[in-house]
Each structure stands twice: as C-alpha cells, then as structure tokens.
Design a protein around this motif. Structure first.
Motif, mmCIF file in Angstrom:
data_model
loop_
_atom_site.group_PDB
_atom_site.id
_atom_site.type_symbol
_atom_site.label_atom_id
_atom_site.label_comp_id
_atom_site.label_asym_id
_atom_site.label_seq_id
_atom_site.Cartn_x
_atom_site.Cartn_y
_atom_site.Cartn_z
ATOM 1 N N SER A 66 12.309 -7.982 1.258
ATOM 2 C CA SER A 66 13.753 -7.822 1.166
ATOM 3 C C SER A 66 14.380 -7.985 0.442
ATOM 4 O O SER A 66 14.376 -9.640 1.142
ATOM 5 N N SER A 106 12.153 -3.329 -0.423
ATOM 6 C CA SER A 106 13.502 -2.935 0.316
ATOM 7 C C SER A 106 14.434 -3.876 -0.727
ATOM 8 O O SER A 106 14.214 -5.096 -0.980
ATOM 9 N N VAL A 119 15.917 -0.042 8.166
ATOM 10 C CA VAL A 119 14.587 -0.349 7.682
ATOM 11 C C VAL A 119 13.355 -1.135 8.724
ATOM 12 O O VAL A 119 12.404 -0.858 8.275
#
Length: 144
Positions: A66, A106, A119
């Motif tokens: 991420s 992400s 998430v």
C-alpha cells in the motif's frame, strides 16, 4: 481440535502515506483483523519484487502493498512505478500457480484511517477465503 485458519499477511506500507494511515487507525482505536505483519518502507516504488516472492516462499498466505494515492507520492512518481511493477508481478505469480487473490495493492493516505481499516478487513477476508498457501513455500529438508 482444529482451530480456524488465520492467514499470515505481510504488508509493505509506504512510510509517508499508508503507514501514517495505520498509525492514525491505531491512535483512533479502530478495530481491524490482527493478521497483518507491517513492514515500513520508504516508498512502494523502491520495493523490490524479490521481497514479495521471499514472503510467499517463507510461508506468507498473502501480501499487501500500500502506498500514496497517484499524484501524492513524496518522491514524485514512486507509486506509478510501483503500480506498473506489481501489475507485472501479479501476472507472473499467477503463471507460477499462486492465486491472484494473495497479492493486493492499494492506495491509502495518512489521513484515511477508516480506509486503512476497511482495506485490512477486505484483504484478510480475501486471503482467508483462499485458505492456507500451498504453492511456492520452501519445504524443510527431510532428515533420514
């Protein structure tokens, strides 16, 4: 007694954005699954795909990378490099027999604690649904 499967997920979080989101989620006392092991990295663009492969080889059930939102990278374009790199890596992992749902990517900013929580929950649920990783795990040598 068989205990329910709890996946081990290695998460590589950008120091400037996603790690800040994780920190804010912790300070805000948001609840999320405890299945992730956080590795703080300077930028997702500098993450070598070998670390992801090593995670799977050493028994991770899933990997989550991420970083900053597009256009918000502290190093200008690191997240764009990361996006291209991991799109290719995801195809390679699928070719190697690793389910595509085991690698997630992400964008989470440092102000998005609730998105971080969401998430983490989604990634954990997706990896849990796949079950324990069966491929690409280095076996211990058998001694006679």
């Amino acid at each position: 007694m068989n205990e329910p499967f709890e996946p081990k997920i290695i998460s590589f979080l950008c120091n400037w954005c996603s790690y800040g989101g994780a920190d804010l989620a912790g300070v805000s006392r948001l609840q999320y699954p405890p299945n992730i092991r956080v590795v703080r990295i300077p930028c997702t663009g500098r993450l070598d795909p070998k670390f992801i492969l090593a995670s799977f080889r050493r028994g991770a059930d899933g990997v989550w990378v991420s970083g900053c939102h597009p256009g918000d990278c502290h190093y200008i374009a690191g997240n764009y490099y990361a996006r291209r790199k991991f799109a290719l890596l995801k195809g390679l992992l699928e070719h190697m027999g690793i389910e595509p749902g085991r690698l997630h990517f992400s964008w989470v900013s440092s102000a998005e604690a609730t998105k971080f929580q969401q998430v983490v929950t989604e990634v954990t649920g997706a990896v849990k649904a796949l079950g324990p990783a069966q491929h690409f795990i280095k076996k211990m040598p058998e001694v006679a």
